[in-house]
Enzyme design. Structure first.
Site, short mmCIF file in Angstrom:
data_model
loop_
_atom_site.label_atom_id
_atom_site.label_comp_id
_atom_site.label_asym_id
_atom_site.label_seq_id
_atom_site.Cartn_x
_atom_site.Cartn_y
_atom_site.Cartn_z
CB CYS A 199 -0.98 0.08 1.16
SG CYS A 199 -2.01 -1.39 1.31
N GLY A 218 1.36 -0.69 -4.65
CA GLY A 218 0.11 -1.46 -4.65
C GLY A 218 -0.58 -1.32 -5.99
CG ASN A 229 2.38 1.52 3.72
OD1 ASN A 229 3.46 2.06 3.81
ND2 ASN A 229 2.25 0.27 3.36
N GLY A 230 0.78 -0.58 5.96
CA GLY A 230 1.44 -1.29 7.05
C GLY A 230 0.59 -2.43 7.55
CE1 TYR A 263 12.05 -5.19 -6.14
CE2 TYR A 263 10.53 -5.63 -4.34
CZ TYR A 263 10.83 -5.66 -5.68
OH TYR A 263 9.91 -6.15 -6.57
#
Ligand code: SF4
Length: 497
Positions: free
Chosen positions: A23, A49, A125-126, A270
């Site tokens: 996300c 996402g 997000n998470g 990444y």
């Protein structure tokens, strides 16, 4: 990890063999173009996402508008009429990654709910490590969950809070959750942003030109979302900080005290887009330094350094510069692998690497090749790429990886396979080299990774980063896991996780 969704700049089915970000979030306050800017920001964060996207906008007087859908940002917000249907000077957006091809629309964020104080939209997000434990307690109290996302836990905790202001209710909710999260919430009177107390997931503040005497602001997962909307980077939201942006401007609250940061080190390797700046450090430069460190640690006699595109490119450049070997594009990536192919069938899985990558025989044939990639998860992609490079005539293939071996799963918002499926959890480096078919294999050391980030090495007492997928050092308690608080079957099916 069965979905074949990808980083858009990697764009192909074989990225099944990569960890996946889960996300991206964007919030805009104080702009007449709030929804359009939010859509642009989400577009820049598409790598975080790809399964679904949503925007909620707010007009003065507490009128909210929402549009959500499965697919990419462009699929959902490319039409001017959709943006026109999201009026208001504030908006909140979310890109969702899900682990199955089917993403239930009810799970697409932002979530919106009506409260006694008015409407509230929430996106995050998470991952909360006590979400299921909290859900059970909330359900027992009569809360009716409509989705299976952790964000809804925030919504219910805010709803039942006895505090009067929205900000105090949010603080009350955050005090009860554990996990790694960046959260953005929008109500009639303010845009709120929060990071977990250890700052595992990223969130940055940007400022837009104009927007009245107290400014217009953007909150976003990464700085690349600020760049696309022309916002000036102000700073990162700090670990444990809550920022409140309203007509009076921006103010900061720190209700959790200050703890040592544990930012996700994999963002540097990444996840983050290479043109983003994370915690004051450009991601691209960091990846090159990691490549240089990798070369110092594990140089090997060779003729050419070849990146596995695109995510291996900056590390390969750093490796080549440090080793003095020529850098060549020995693998060419097809940028136009459409979603038509993104089907989790065995046949397509088998084709995966060839759909996306092809070997550039002209620079590989007869050469000793150093292949540089960012990670090995299951090892399936690495094996196919090594095979492809050999088939193109390489005399030797030496794989170099710009992360330490991924030996543990992530529970903090990155989708990784369970531990038993991680190649490095079951095999030593020599065995892994044999399995992927490389003449040699080396990973950057943990200390080397920290050196590339400007530290003398990893300080076990205070690492400064989350590196649990390489060390098993989980800084945030895995409450649900320890209490075996699995979701109910119906939630499990809908969530696909
Ligand atoms: Fe990032 Fe790994 Fe920590 Fe997950 S476990 S937050 S991927 S460093």
């Amino acid at each position: 990890m069965d979905a074949l969704t990808t980083h858009p700049w990697d764009g192909g089915p074989d990225d099944d063999d990569k960890p996946h970000e889960e996300c991206g979030v964007v919030g805009v306050w104080g702009s007449a173009d709030a929804a359009a800017l939010t859509a642009l920001g989400l577009h820049a964060l598409q790598h975080r996402g790809q399964e679904a996207a949503g925007i909620v906008s707010a007009e003065a007087g507490g009128i909210f508008h929402a549009h959500k859908g499965r697919g990419l940002v462009g699929d959902n917000f490319g039409d001017a009429a959709v943006i026109a249907g999201l009026p208001g000077r504030a908006a909140l957006g979310h890109n969702r990654y899900a682990t199955t091809g089917e993403t239930a629309l009810r799970n697409v964020q932002p979530l919106y709910a009506d409260f006694e104080f008015g409407g509230l939209a929430v996106a995050h997000n998470g991952n909360l490590t006590n979400a299921h434990t909290l859900k059970r307690a909330l359900v027992r109290r009569g809360c009716l969950f409509q989705s299976t996302t952790d964000s809804e836990v925030f919504v219910h905790l805010i709803a039942i809070s006895l505090y009067s202001t929205v900000t105090d209710r949010l603080i009350d909710a955050l005090k009860q959750v554990q996990g790694a999260y960046s959260l953005v919430a929008l109500h009639d009177g303010a845009l709120l942003g929060a990071r977990d107390p250890l700052g595992v997931r990223p969130l940055v503040i940007g400022r837009l030109a104009g927007g009245g005497p107290n400014g217009a602001y953007v909150l976003a997962s990464e700085t690349c979302a600020l760049d696309i909307v022309g916002a000036e980077f102000v700073r990162d939201v700090e670990p444990g900080e809550i920022v409140v942006i309203d007509e009076a401007g921006l103010r900061s609250l720190k209700p959790f005290g200050v703890k040592p940061s544990r930012f996700c080190i994999f963002e540097y390797i990444y996840f983050a887009r290479p043109d983003s700046t994370v915690e004051g450090t450009p991601v691209y430069d960091t990846r090159k330094r990691i490549g240089a460190e990798l070369s110092r640690e594990s140089n090997v006699p060779a003729d050419v350094v070849v990146p596995v595109p695109d995510s291996g490119v900056p590390a390969a450049m750093g490796y080549a510069a440090e080793s003095g070997l020529p850098y060549e594009l020995g693998i060419i990536r097809n940028h136009y692998v459409g979603r038509t192919f993104i089907e989790p069938t065995d046949q397509i899985r088998h084709l995966g690497v060839k759909l996306k990558h092809s070997a550039n025989r002209a620079v590989i044939e007869g050469k000793r090749v150093v292949l540089v990639d960012d990670s090995i998860v299951r090892g399936t992609t690495s094996r196919k790429i090594v095979e492809m490079v050999r088939a193109a005539g390489a005399s030797e293939v030496h794989m170099r990886i710009s992360s330490p071996p991924t030996t543990h799963s992530c529970f903090y918002g990155i989708d990784t396979p369970e531990r038993s499926k991680l190649l490095a959890a079951k095999h030593d480096v020599e065995e892994m080299a044999r399995i992927i078919g490389a003449d040699s294999l080396a990973f950057i050391s943990l200390d080397g990774l920290y050196r590339a980030l400007g530290r003398p090495g990893r300080d076990a007492a205070n690492p400064g980063y989350c590196d649990a997928c390489f060390t098993g050092d989980y800084a945030i308690p895995l409450v649900d896991l320890q209490q075996n608080a699995a979701p109910s079957l119906s939630l499990l099916q809908a969530n696909g996780q």
